[in-house]
Design an enzyme around this catalytic site. Structure first.
Site, PDB file in Angstrom:
ATOM      1  N   MET A   1       5.213  50.875 -22.945  1.00 22.65           N
ATOM      2  CA  MET A   1       3.795  50.743 -22.173  1.00 22.65           C
ATOM      3  C   MET A   1       3.055  52.739 -21.857  1.00 22.65           C
ATOM      4  O   MET A   1       3.259  52.584 -20.793  1.00 22.65           O
ATOM      5  CB  MET A   1       3.073  50.109 -20.965  1.00 22.65           C
ATOM      6  CG  MET A   1       3.476  48.434 -21.496  1.00 22.65           C
ATOM      7  SD  MET A   1       3.159  48.298 -23.699  1.00 22.65           S
ATOM      8  CE  MET A   1       1.647  47.439 -22.754  1.00 22.65           C
ATOM      9  N   ARG A   2       3.147  53.571 -22.873  1.00 24.94           N
ATOM     10  CA  ARG A   2       3.355  54.645 -22.833  1.00 24.94           C
ATOM     11  C   ARG A   2       3.346  55.626 -23.979  1.00 24.94           C
ATOM     12  O   ARG A   2       3.519  54.782 -25.217  1.00 24.94           O
ATOM     13  CB  ARG A   2       5.164  55.515 -22.367  1.00 24.94           C
ATOM     14  CG  ARG A   2       5.709  55.314 -20.900  1.00 24.94           C
ATOM     15  CD  ARG A   2       4.636  55.677 -20.426  1.00 24.94           C
ATOM     16  NE  ARG A   2       4.931  57.328 -19.867  1.00 24.94           N
ATOM     17  CZ  ARG A   2       3.893  57.582 -19.018  1.00 24.94           C
ATOM     18  NH1 ARG A   2       3.168  56.442 -18.200  1.00 24.94           N
ATOM     19  NH2 ARG A   2       3.306  58.755 -19.186  1.00 24.94           N
TER      20      ARG A   2
ATOM     21  N   ASN B   1       7.446  49.935 -33.092  1.00 28.07           N
ATOM     22  CA  ASN B   1       7.204  49.472 -32.077  1.00 28.07           C
ATOM     23  C   ASN B   1       6.313  47.854 -33.106  1.00 28.07           C
ATOM     24  O   ASN B   1       6.347  47.891 -33.668  1.00 28.07           O
ATOM     25  CB  ASN B   1       6.117  50.544 -31.852  1.00 28.07           C
ATOM     26  CG  ASN B   1       4.781  50.030 -30.621  1.00 28.07           C
ATOM     27  OD1 ASN B   1       5.848  49.628 -29.970  1.00 28.07           O
ATOM     28  ND2 ASN B   1       3.565  49.810 -30.953  1.00 28.07           N
TER      29      ASN B   1
ATOM     30  N   GLY C   1      11.083  42.254 -20.078  1.00 33.47           N
ATOM     31  CA  GLY C   1      11.711  42.728 -21.347  1.00 33.47           C
ATOM     32  C   GLY C   1      11.855  41.441 -22.004  1.00 33.47           C
ATOM     33  O   GLY C   1      13.069  41.283 -22.273  1.00 33.47           O
ATOM     34  N   SER C   2      10.832  40.883 -21.748  1.00 34.60           N
ATOM     35  CA  SER C   2      11.780  38.847 -22.737  1.00 34.60           C
ATOM     36  C   SER C   2      11.878  39.325 -23.906  1.00 34.60           C
ATOM     37  O   SER C   2      12.582  39.174 -24.978  1.00 34.60           O
ATOM     38  CB  SER C   2      10.372  38.352 -22.319  1.00 34.60           C
ATOM     39  OG  SER C   2       9.166  38.620 -23.218  1.00 34.60           O
ATOM     40  N   ASN C   3      10.824  40.157 -24.767  1.00 38.39           N
ATOM     41  CA  ASN C   3      11.569  40.765 -26.552  1.00 38.39           C
ATOM     42  C   ASN C   3      13.181  41.156 -26.673  1.00 38.39           C
ATOM     43  O   ASN C   3      13.585  41.311 -27.305  1.00 38.39           O
ATOM     44  CB  ASN C   3      10.036  42.350 -27.012  1.00 38.39           C
ATOM     45  CG  ASN C   3       9.481  41.301 -27.865  1.00 38.39           C
ATOM     46  OD1 ASN C   3       9.949  40.185 -28.143  1.00 38.39           O
ATOM     47  ND2 ASN C   3       8.172  41.160 -25.930  1.00 38.39           N
TER      48      ASN C   3
ATOM     49  N   HIS D   1       3.830  45.723 -31.130  1.00 38.37           N
ATOM     50  CA  HIS D   1       2.444  45.508 -30.573  1.00 38.37           C
ATOM     51  C   HIS D   1       1.284  44.114 -31.073  1.00 38.37           C
ATOM     52  O   HIS D   1       1.941  43.260 -32.419  1.00 38.37           O
ATOM     53  CB  HIS D   1       1.575  46.189 -32.266  1.00 38.37           C
ATOM     54  CG  HIS D   1      -0.011  46.599 -31.032  1.00 38.37           C
ATOM     55  ND1 HIS D   1       0.258  47.154 -30.372  1.00 38.37           N
ATOM     56  CD2 HIS D   1      -1.042  46.144 -31.621  1.00 38.37           C
ATOM     57  CE1 HIS D   1      -1.407  47.379 -29.478  1.00 38.37           C
ATOM     58  NE2 HIS D   1      -2.230  46.653 -31.028  1.00 38.37           N
TER      59      HIS D   1
HETATM   60  C1  GAR Z   1       4.281  42.443 -26.222  1.00 44.10           C
HETATM   61  O1  GAR Z   1       3.713  41.623 -26.141  1.00 44.10           O
HETATM   62  C2  GAR Z   1       4.136  43.159 -26.282  1.00 44.10           C
HETATM   63  O2  GAR Z   1       3.687  43.086 -28.123  1.00 44.10           O
HETATM   64  C3  GAR Z   1       2.921  44.604 -25.707  1.00 44.10           C
HETATM   65  O3  GAR Z   1       3.681  44.287 -24.485  1.00 44.10           O
HETATM   66  C4  GAR Z   1       4.857  43.237 -24.206  1.00 44.10           C
HETATM   67  C5  GAR Z   1       5.944  43.063 -24.050  1.00 44.10           C
HETATM   68  O4  GAR Z   1       7.072  41.981 -23.533  1.00 44.10           O
HETATM   69  N1  GAR Z   1       2.936  46.048 -26.725  1.00 44.10           N
HETATM   70  C6  GAR Z   1       2.797  45.939 -26.464  1.00 44.10           C
HETATM   71  O5  GAR Z   1       1.086  46.046 -26.283  1.00 44.10           O
HETATM   72  C7  GAR Z   1       2.197  47.626 -27.075  1.00 44.10           C
HETATM   73  N2  GAR Z   1       1.105  48.498 -26.696  1.00 44.10           N
HETATM   74  P1  GAR Z   1       8.261  41.961 -22.771  1.00 44.10           P
HETATM   75  O6  GAR Z   1       8.335  43.067 -22.072  1.00 44.10           O
HETATM   76  O7  GAR Z   1       8.207  40.715 -22.569  1.00 44.10           O
HETATM   77  O8  GAR Z   1       9.504  42.193 -23.839  1.00 44.10           O
END
Ligand code: GAR
Length: 190
Positions: free
Chosen positions: A95-96, A110, A14-16, A112
């Site tokens: 991630m679903r 989304n 969940g850093s984003n 990516h």
């Molecule tokens: C992020 O790097 C995002 O781009 C990726 O998961 C990470 C989530 O990080 N998403 C994917 O790969 C989607 N296919 P976070 O949980 O620290 O935000």
């Protein structure tokens, strides 16, 4: 002032999500104020749930393992989203693989970690790091029925220049932390 509401869906660290809470949630922009009104996570131990708590926000946990099909899981999530009456849904590390139950009923974007349309799917970072390409990058796109295949909204890229995998990942995350919040504001503040 118009208030625009977003839902954020996540699966892990969940850093984003935290960057959205820090830079977008409760903030006033030119034409609107934006609020995170709905948080959904499919993993009960995801660290993002703790990050949200720091901002006084509760996360609805919907474990995909409780559902007999992807469609049933998606239907449940769509119902929660509809009840929260949000203007935009943001997938931030959710991630679903989503079915038409979700993609036809929800306006979602989304994040990516690759330069789409290259390196779709779950292993984007390692695949783009290992590729012969000289650049890496990130994308924000609309969610469509095709996995990581919807219309691209924004991208950033950078030169790999002999980076280690750790440096490459760090660069990707640092770009994500700016681009996702900015894209949310660009979409809603008009
Ligand atoms: C992020 O790097 C995002 O781009 C990726 O998961 C990470 C989530 O990080 N998403 C994917 O790969 C989607 N296919 P976070 O949980 O620290 O935000």
């Amino acid at each position: 002032m118009v208030v625009k509401k977003i839902a954020v869906l996540f699966s892990g660290s969940g850093s984003n999500l935290e960057k959205i809470l820090e830079n977008v949630h409760g903030k006033t922009f030119e034409t609107c104020k934006i609020e995170v009104a709905c948080l959904i996570c499919n993993k009960k131990d995801a660290y993002g749930i703790q990050r949200a708590k720091k901002y006084g926000l509760d996360t609805t946990i919907v474990s995909h393992t409780d559902f007999s099909s992807r469609e049933n899981f998606d239907r449940k999530i769509v119902n929660i989203i509809k009840d929260s009456e949000v203007d935009l849904v943001v997938l931030a590390g959710f991630m679903r693989i989503l079915t038409p139950e979700f993609t036809k009923n929800v306006n979602a974007i989304n994040l990516h970690p690759s330069l789409l349309p290259l390196f779709k799917g779950a292993n984007a970072i390692i695949n783009s790091y290992n590729s012969t390409m000289k650049v890496g990058g990130i994308s924000v796109h609309y969610v469509s029925e095709e996995l990581d295949g919807g219309e691209i909204i924004a991208q950033e890229c950078f030169q790999k220049d002999g980076m280690s995998l750790e440096e490459f990942e760090e660069k990707i995350h640092n770009l994500e932390y700016k681009l996702l919040p900015k894209t949310i504001v660009d979409i809603l503040d008009r």
